[in-house]
Design an enzyme around this catalytic site. Structure first.
Site, short mmCIF file in Angstrom:
data_model
loop_
_atom_site.label_atom_id
_atom_site.label_comp_id
_atom_site.label_asym_id
_atom_site.label_seq_id
_atom_site.Cartn_x
_atom_site.Cartn_y
_atom_site.Cartn_z
CB THR A 196 -0.92 0.02 1.23
OG1 THR A 196 -0.13 -0.12 2.42
CG2 THR A 196 -1.92 -1.11 1.18
NE ARG A 230 7.51 1.87 2.84
CZ ARG A 230 6.87 2.10 3.98
NH1 ARG A 230 7.23 1.43 5.08
NH2 ARG A 230 5.89 2.98 4.04
CB SER A 251 7.42 5.37 5.20
OG SER A 251 6.56 5.90 6.18
CG ASP A 311 6.37 9.60 3.58
OD1 ASP A 311 6.47 9.22 4.75
OD2 ASP A 311 5.46 9.21 2.83
NE ARG A 370 3.87 6.21 10.22
CZ ARG A 370 4.66 5.91 11.25
NH1 ARG A 370 4.18 5.92 12.49
NH2 ARG A 370 5.92 5.59 11.06
#
Length: 452
Positions: free
Chosen positions: A125, A129, A220, A388, A391
């Site tokens: 999702t 990576r 991320s 990024d 969050r």
């Protein structure tokens, strides 16, 4: 003899046939050499039937050396056939360019590079990576990007947004993707200066400028640096992460891809705003913060926030964790809202995140946690964001706000914000989080959605 009789040597070594399996044609030469070598040295020389280094010994070794030389030459021939780059002149039928470009003097050539599919390019999702070293493997990044371009044909002739979190390999990857985007008919690239662009900012740019999608280079909250991780994810035309139907299409294409398209090397400066021409593609290097800062000013009451920050009773810190949100925090918190520079921690994006882990939690944002949990100097508010910028972690004085609770608080009070004065239509949370937003949604009579 059997393979020669069936024509394999004629087709795959001397002819035009190409297959990765053709490397098996060198196996008979290797096997024959090894078996004969053992027979001569163990069987004949070892038993004393032939004297070592004698004329008879040299005569027996001569055909084996010739066989080995022929095997090596065959290997070089196969490498030349399977690993070489075929260069073609761009034509209308092959690269969707017009006659005007074809008739120009010295048109740029497109390289068609042969490659072998990788079996581990299934995106999740949050995209694909892998370790930096894996992405640096020859053809690895390029095959995945080509699979993406093939699986999303609507990118051709349209605008693509691109940037990343500044981690190691970000700049090199951008240059490769720019060359491939031009070769695949992308009309325009909106690229964040210095290769920097947060995920929320990319999403906004896609919607604001009607782009067909966006490529975000980030892993991320995973660690960065040469020994760390790298990632690439695609956002659709609505600004959201690519739906499963798109990621599955990319994966399916990655398993069968045999070549990719790329322009010759033409380094584009990432450090200065401006417009560049790359073949038929236009590249606009833009400030990565301006559009997003304007969006925030339209949604939130900056005057009220500015007054709060100026109050002697209020103090705060924001930890960018040496990731992508440092420039955004400086522009919004310091320059627009008047917060002192000292409130910004780890504000410079670094390729290895300063040796830290850009995961906004109490284990990795220890400096921020220590400032908020200080009995001698009270700090009211603290926040941190991940690599990024999609969050966050919110803290109070000796107090931790869970991500689900912060979402629930925002949903419950959204009507107080200028951008949502008429209320919100719904709220969405990820599956592993708590159901606090669900209760707020039920109270407000709005829909609550659960994402993977």
């Amino acid at each position: 003899m059997v393979m020669k009789k069936l024509g394999y040597f004629q087709d795959y070594i001397h002819g035009q046939g190409k297959s990765i399996a053709s490397y098996a044609l060198i196996c008979p030469g290797v096997a024959a050499f090894v078996m004969a070598f053992f027979f001569v040295h163990i069987g004949l020389v070892g038993s004393g039937l032939v004297e070592k280094y004698s004329i008879a010994h040299m005569v027996l070794l001569a055909p084996l050396l010739l066989l080995q030389l022929k095997t090596i030459l065959t290997l070089f021939r196969l490498n030349g056939k399977l690993l070489n780059r075929e260069r073609i002149k761009p034509t209308v039928s092959k690269v969707n360019i017009n006659t005007e470009r074809t008739n120009r003097k010295n048109p740029m050539e497109i390289e068609i590079v042969s490659c072998t599919p990788f079996d581990d390019q299934k995106p999740g999702t949050s995209g694909l990576r892998k370790s930096v070293k894996q992405f640096q493997t020859e053809h690895y990044l390029a095959t995945y990007v080509q699979a993406l371009f093939d699986a999303v044909p609507e990118l051709q002739g349209n605008t693509l947004v691109m940037g990343g979190d500044g981690r190691y390999f970000n700049r090199q990857a951008i240059q490769i993707i720019l060359r491939m985007a031009s070769a695949n008919g992308i009309a325009k690239i909106l690229l964040g200066k210095n290769g920097i662009l947060s995920t929320p900012a990319a999403s906004h740019l896609i919607r604001k400028y009607g782009a067909a999608g966006g490529i975000i280079l980030s892993a991320s909250h995973n660690p960065g640096g040469p020994e760390g991780d790298f990632g690439i994810k695609f956002n659709a035309a609505n600004g959201s992460p690519a739906p499963e139907s798109v990621t599955e299409a990319i994966y399916a294409r990655s398993k069968e891809i045999t070549s990719y398209r790329i322009m010759p090397i033409q380094q584009i400066s990432l450090d200065k705003e401006g417009t560049h021409q790359f073949g038929e593609m236009q590249i606009d290097v833009i400030d990565p913060v301006t559009d997003y800062a304007e969006l925030m000013a339209s949604l939130f009451d900056f005057d009220a926030i500015r007054n709060l920050i100026a109050s002697p009773a209020f103090s705060m810190y924001f930890d960018a964790m040496h990731a992508v949100t440092g420039p955004y925090a400086r522009r919004i918190l310091v320059e627009a809202l008047g917060a002192p520079e000292r409130v910004l921690l780890n504000g410079e994006p670094l390729s290895n995140f300063g040796g830290g882990h850009p995961d906004p939690n109490q284990a990795h944002a220890k400096q921020l946690v220590s400032l908020l949990n200080n009995a001698k100097q009270r700090v009211e508010f603290g926040a941190a964001s991940d690599g990024d910028g999609d969050r966050n972690m919110v803290l109070g004085h000796y107090f931790f706000v869970s991500p689900s609770d912060s979402l629930a608080v925002m949903a419950a009070n959204a009507h107080l914000l200028p951008g949502y004065k008429n209320g919100i239509k719904g709220v969405a949370r990820s599956m592993p989080t708590s159901q606090a937003p669900d209760r707020v949604a039920a109270k407000l009579g709005i829909n609550c959605y659960e994402t993977p």
